[in-house]
Enzyme design. Structure first.
Site, PDB file in Angstrom:
ATOM      1  N   GLU A  28     -12.344   6.215   5.971  1.00 26.53           N
ATOM      2  CA  GLU A  28     -12.026   4.909   5.390  1.00 26.53           C
ATOM      3  C   GLU A  28     -12.457   4.892   3.931  1.00 26.53           C
ATOM      4  OE1 GLU A  28     -10.420   2.347   7.205  1.00 26.53           O
ATOM      5  OE2 GLU A  28     -10.183   4.156   8.387  1.00 26.53           O
ATOM      6  N   GLY A  56      -0.908   4.516  -0.197  1.00 20.66           N
ATOM      7  CA  GLY A  56      -1.955   5.545  -0.196  1.00 20.66           C
ATOM      8  C   GLY A  56      -1.607   6.601   0.834  1.00 20.66           C
ATOM      9  N   THR A  57      -2.615   7.055   1.582  1.00 21.25           N
ATOM     10  CA  THR A  57      -2.390   8.118   2.577  1.00 21.25           C
ATOM     11  C   THR A  57      -1.281   7.708   3.561  1.00 21.25           C
ATOM     12  OG1 THR A  57      -4.728   8.711   2.423  1.00 21.25           O
ATOM     13  CG2 THR A  57      -3.542   9.524   4.349  1.00 21.25           C
ATOM     14  N   GLY A 116      -4.548   6.584  15.537  1.00 17.47           N
ATOM     15  CA  GLY A 116      -3.462   7.053  14.671  1.00 17.47           C
ATOM     16  C   GLY A 116      -2.137   7.316  15.342  1.00 17.47           C
ATOM     17  N   LYS A 138     -11.735  -0.512  16.967  1.00 17.71           N
ATOM     18  CA  LYS A 138     -10.656  -0.003  17.811  1.00 17.71           C
ATOM     19  C   LYS A 138     -10.941  -0.294  19.287  1.00 17.71           C
ATOM     20  CE  LYS A 138      -9.518   3.581  14.449  1.00 17.71           C
ATOM     21  NZ  LYS A 138      -9.896   4.897  13.932  1.00 17.71           N
ATOM     22  N   GLY A 151       0.817  -1.211   0.000  1.00 18.25           N
ATOM     23  CA  GLY A 151       0.000   0.000   0.000  1.00 18.25           C
ATOM     24  C   GLY A 151       0.850   1.260   0.000  1.00 18.25           C
TER      25      GLY A 151
HETATM   26  N1  LIG Z   1      -5.934   7.220   6.555  1.00 17.80           N
HETATM   27  C1  LIG Z   1      -5.768   7.268   7.870  1.00 17.80           C
HETATM   28  O1  LIG Z   1      -5.750   8.337   8.484  1.00 17.80           O
HETATM   29  C2  LIG Z   1      -5.592   6.012   8.627  1.00 17.80           C
HETATM   30  C3  LIG Z   1      -5.667   4.766   8.033  1.00 17.80           C
HETATM   31  N2  LIG Z   1      -5.487   3.633   8.758  1.00 17.80           N
HETATM   32  C4  LIG Z   1      -5.524   2.335   8.104  1.00 17.80           C
HETATM   33  O2  LIG Z   1      -4.393   2.242   7.260  1.00 17.80           O
HETATM   34  C5  LIG Z   1      -4.708   1.442   6.127  1.00 17.80           C
HETATM   35  C6  LIG Z   1      -4.440   2.252   4.856  1.00 17.80           C
HETATM   36  O3  LIG Z   1      -5.249   3.402   4.858  1.00 17.80           O
HETATM   37  P1  LIG Z   1      -5.044   4.555   3.773  1.00 17.80           P
HETATM   38  O4  LIG Z   1      -3.610   4.796   3.550  1.00 17.80           O
HETATM   39  O5  LIG Z   1      -5.902   5.675   4.228  1.00 17.80           O
HETATM   40  O6  LIG Z   1      -5.666   3.875   2.471  1.00 17.80           O
HETATM   41  P2  LIG Z   1      -5.590   4.370   0.957  1.00 17.80           P
HETATM   42  O7  LIG Z   1      -6.858   3.951   0.329  1.00 17.80           O
HETATM   43  O8  LIG Z   1      -5.172   5.784   0.882  1.00 17.80           O
HETATM   44  O9  LIG Z   1      -4.376   3.477   0.372  1.00 17.80           O
HETATM   45  C7  LIG Z   1      -4.484   2.106   0.108  1.00 17.80           C
HETATM   46  C8  LIG Z   1      -3.258   1.681  -0.664  1.00 17.80           C
HETATM   47  O10 LIG Z   1      -3.291   0.280  -0.828  1.00 17.80           O
HETATM   48  C9  LIG Z   1      -3.156  -0.054  -2.204  1.00 17.80           C
HETATM   49  N3  LIG Z   1      -3.950  -1.255  -2.434  1.00 17.80           N
HETATM   50  C10 LIG Z   1      -5.260  -1.439  -2.181  1.00 17.80           C
HETATM   51  N4  LIG Z   1      -5.621  -2.679  -2.499  1.00 17.80           N
HETATM   52  C11 LIG Z   1      -4.528  -3.308  -2.957  1.00 17.80           C
HETATM   53  C12 LIG Z   1      -4.271  -4.620  -3.450  1.00 17.80           C
HETATM   54  N5  LIG Z   1      -5.210  -5.531  -3.534  1.00 17.80           N
HETATM   55  N6  LIG Z   1      -3.008  -4.909  -3.855  1.00 17.80           N
HETATM   56  C13 LIG Z   1      -2.024  -3.988  -3.790  1.00 17.80           C
HETATM   57  N7  LIG Z   1      -2.201  -2.724  -3.309  1.00 17.80           N
HETATM   58  C14 LIG Z   1      -3.445  -2.403  -2.913  1.00 17.80           C
HETATM   59  C15 LIG Z   1      -3.629   1.148  -2.996  1.00 17.80           C
HETATM   60  O11 LIG Z   1      -3.008   1.173  -4.253  1.00 17.80           O
HETATM   61  P3  LIG Z   1      -3.160   2.412  -5.296  1.00 17.80           P
HETATM   62  O12 LIG Z   1      -2.467   3.559  -4.657  1.00 17.80           O
HETATM   63  O13 LIG Z   1      -2.476   1.935  -6.514  1.00 17.80           O
HETATM   64  O14 LIG Z   1      -4.627   2.607  -5.465  1.00 17.80           O
HETATM   65  C16 LIG Z   1      -3.181   2.284  -2.073  1.00 17.80           C
HETATM   66  O15 LIG Z   1      -1.859   2.632  -2.345  1.00 17.80           O
HETATM   67  C17 LIG Z   1      -6.153   1.009   6.307  1.00 17.80           C
HETATM   68  O16 LIG Z   1      -6.177  -0.229   6.974  1.00 17.80           O
HETATM   69  C18 LIG Z   1      -6.723   2.086   7.220  1.00 17.80           C
HETATM   70  O17 LIG Z   1      -7.828   1.654   7.973  1.00 17.80           O
HETATM   71  C19 LIG Z   1      -5.208   3.669  10.104  1.00 17.80           C
HETATM   72  C20 LIG Z   1      -5.114   4.862  10.752  1.00 17.80           C
HETATM   73  C21 LIG Z   1      -5.343   6.123  10.082  1.00 17.80           C
HETATM   74  N1  LIG Z   2     -11.022   6.539   9.305  1.00 21.65           N
HETATM   75  C1  LIG Z   2     -10.268   6.491  10.521  1.00 21.65           C
HETATM   76  C2  LIG Z   2      -8.812   6.553  10.192  1.00 21.65           C
HETATM   77  C3  LIG Z   2      -7.987   6.167  11.338  1.00 21.65           C
HETATM   78  O1  LIG Z   2      -8.075   5.088  11.905  1.00 21.65           O
HETATM   79  C4  LIG Z   2     -10.625   7.702  11.383  1.00 21.65           C
HETATM   80  O2  LIG Z   2     -11.306   8.597  10.886  1.00 21.65           O
HETATM   81  O3  LIG Z   2     -10.271   7.700  12.556  1.00 21.65           O
HETATM   82 NA    NA Z   3      -1.957   4.534  18.117  1.00 27.64          NA
END
Ligand SMILES: NC(=O)C1=CN([C@@H]2O[C@H](COP(=O)(O)OP(=O)(O)OC[C@H]3O[C@@H](n4cnc5c(N)ncnc54)[C@H](OP(=O)(O)O)[C@@H]3O)[C@@H](O)[C@H]2O)C=CC1
Ligand SMILES: N[C@@H](CC=O)C(=O)O
Ligand code: NA
Length: 428
Positions: A190, A12-13, A134, A205, A10
């Site tokens: 999410e 993403g964010t 977080g 959580k 991953g």
């Molecule tokens: N955002 C937040 O503030 C927080 C998030 N979390 C947790 O962290 C995790 C990630 O969240 P977040 O970063 O926001 O998510 P995003 O949706 O921003 O990022 C997900 C990433 O995973 C990749 N991905 C998704 N599915 C697949 C797959 N099947 N194979 C390979 N790569 C894949 C995506 O690829 P691509 O970029 O190519 O689309 C992307 O880069 C989650 O479990 C979330 O609950 C926990 C605390 C806070």
């Molecule tokens: N979607 C969640 C991300 C962190 O866990 C939130 O809003 O707290």
């Molecule tokens: Na924490």
């Protein structure tokens, strides 16, 4: 100094923040652990996607198995989310002897015990600090800081998205829909924000915190959940009028060995420190038998705060690697799970009733409370500007959930009660 190699699932964010911190703080990190920490490979869904950071395209793959089975990689950092598929990736990574750092509360709430058992069997670390609140180091605090105490109550604002929405609605009069759109745009929500607004993310959580705090195996189905989608601006205004703030609170409390865990919109007395936690900030209040009151505060979501916890977990894995003590730190719940019955779950309640504006109404209502042994703290009646009816706000003293349910059922048969507009738990 042989570098420690990390495989990211991953980008993403959170994944982007992890890359930024590993690159930006490399010198500090490697002097803490005695080796450079480098990212070897990154699995993403769309390798050709435009990214906000520069990544060597040779490191990207669309096949997570390539990362998991790479013999060069020591630590898998799972920040892609999801449960099905991700569980298999994690179990296989452990089979391959790799340590895991994850931010995935969905996975840990549902399959944490299976994954941690496999980790112990394989002598691997599984750390998940970013999965709850977080950037706040609350998991480490419960495992290490409070190892000497007996936790009586954990009360948390553990979802940043809903706290952001409630704060915007309360302080700026923003609509629910607009505030949710902003939270999505800021990367807090999410992938499917229903789990934020319906309380499921917070419930996951709280299941994790409950397991750590009470040392019993708390499952998601043990958490009673209500989200914020039915909270209106009017409810928030009434809460303020009575000296409360509306918060989505996770509450885990115990009496002796029996406990209950819930997530619900709650009216919190303004003088309680958790009432002042606004925006995307989270806070976890922990009451321990010996330590008394404590509270931990910080950003609960977003790129850099969440990545801080992820990278701190990588550092912990690498320190254990150096000491040769991986796989020893996971908490295996050892206490039997004893959930409170509805007769044992007690708290104060707020009710907003729309009633006929005529003689004897209040007497009928107070009779219902008396019938089921619910004592009242305050009753305020005011005319309803839009109808010939009146509105009555009631705050009860602590009452059992079972008795309150009986009162609400009784109200259904009372002709003078036009509508029970709102019912909320009250804390503080
Ligand atoms: N955002 C937040 O503030 C927080 C998030 N979390 C947790 O962290 C995790 C990630 O969240 P977040 O970063 O926001 O998510 P995003 O949706 O921003 O990022 C997900 C990433 O995973 C990749 N991905 C998704 N599915 C697949 C797959 N099947 N194979 C390979 N790569 C894949 C995506 O690829 P691509 O970029 O190519 O689309 C992307 O880069 C989650 O479990 C979330 O609950 C926990 C605390 C806070
Ligand atoms: N979607 C969640 C991300 C962190 O866990 C939130 O809003 O707290
Ligand atoms: Na924490």
């Amino acid at each position: 100094m042989k570098p420690v190699k990390v495989g990211l699932l991953g980008l993403g964010t959170v994944g982007t923040g992890v890359v930024r911190i590993l690159e930006g703080h490399q010198e500090d990190l490697s002097s803490q652990v005695g080796s450079p920490i480098i990212i070897e490979k990154i699995a993403v869904k769309h390798a050709d996607k435009q990214r906000s950071i520069e990544i060597d395209p040779a490191k990207l793959t669309e096949d997570p198995w390539e990362v998991i089975r790479d013999p060069e990689i020591d630590v898998i950092v799972e920040v892609m989310g999801g449960v099905n598929g991700t569980r298999e990736f994690m179990l296989e990574a452990l089979n391959c002897g790799k340590h895991i750092v994850t931010a995935n509360k969905d996975l840990m709430a549902l399959y944490g015990s299976e994954i941690l058992a496999k980790a112990t069997e394989k002598q691997c670390d599984v750390f998940y600090e970013a999965s709850v609140a977080g950037g706040i180091p609350i998991i480490r605090t419960l495992i290490e800081g409070f190892s000497s105490d007996r936790i009586i109550k954990i009360m948390g604002i553990v979802n940043g998205t809903t706290n952001y929405i409630l704060t915007k609605m309360s302080q700026e009069g923003t609509s629910y829909e607009d505030a949710l759109a902003e939270a999505k745009q800021l990367g807090y929500a999410e992938a499917d924000p229903t789990s934020d607004v319906e309380g499921l993310d917070a419930a996951r959580k709280m299941a994790i915190l409950g397991t750590l705090g009470f040392r019993a195996n708390v499952e998601l189905s043990d958490v009673q959940v209500r989200g914020i989608s039915s909270v209106s601006k009017e409810d928030i205004a009434y809460a303020k009028r009575l000296g409360y703030e509306m918060k989505l609170l996770g509450i885990a409390d115990r009496d002796e060995e029996e406990f209950s865990i819930s997530v619900q919109p709650t009216m919190v007395k303004k003088n309680h420190p958790i009432a002042a936690v606004n925006g995307v900030f989270n806070a976890v209040y922990v009451f321990g038998e010996a330590v008394g009151e404590t509270m931990f505060y910080g950003a609960g979501a977003g790129e850099m705060p969440t990545a801080t916890s992820v990278v701190a977990d990588i550092v912990a894995v690498v320190k254990n690697l150096k000491l040769g003590v991986n796989g020893l730190k996971s908490i295996v719940p050892y206490k039997p799970k004893k959930l409170k019955s509805d007769e044992q779950i007690c708290y104060k309640n707020f009710l907003l009733l729309q009633v006929a504006d005529k003689a004897g109404v209040l007497a009928q209502i107070t009779q219902a409370f008396a019938e089921y042994n619910v004592s009242l703290e305050s009753v305020v009646q005011s005319p309803n500007a839009d109808t010939p009816d009146a509105e009555i706000m009631i705050v009860t003293h602590r009452a059992s959930k079972a008795n309150m349910d009986q009162v609400l059922k009784y109200f259904e048969g009372l002709e003078v009660i036009r509508r029970v507009k709102s019912v909320y738990r009250v804390e503080g």
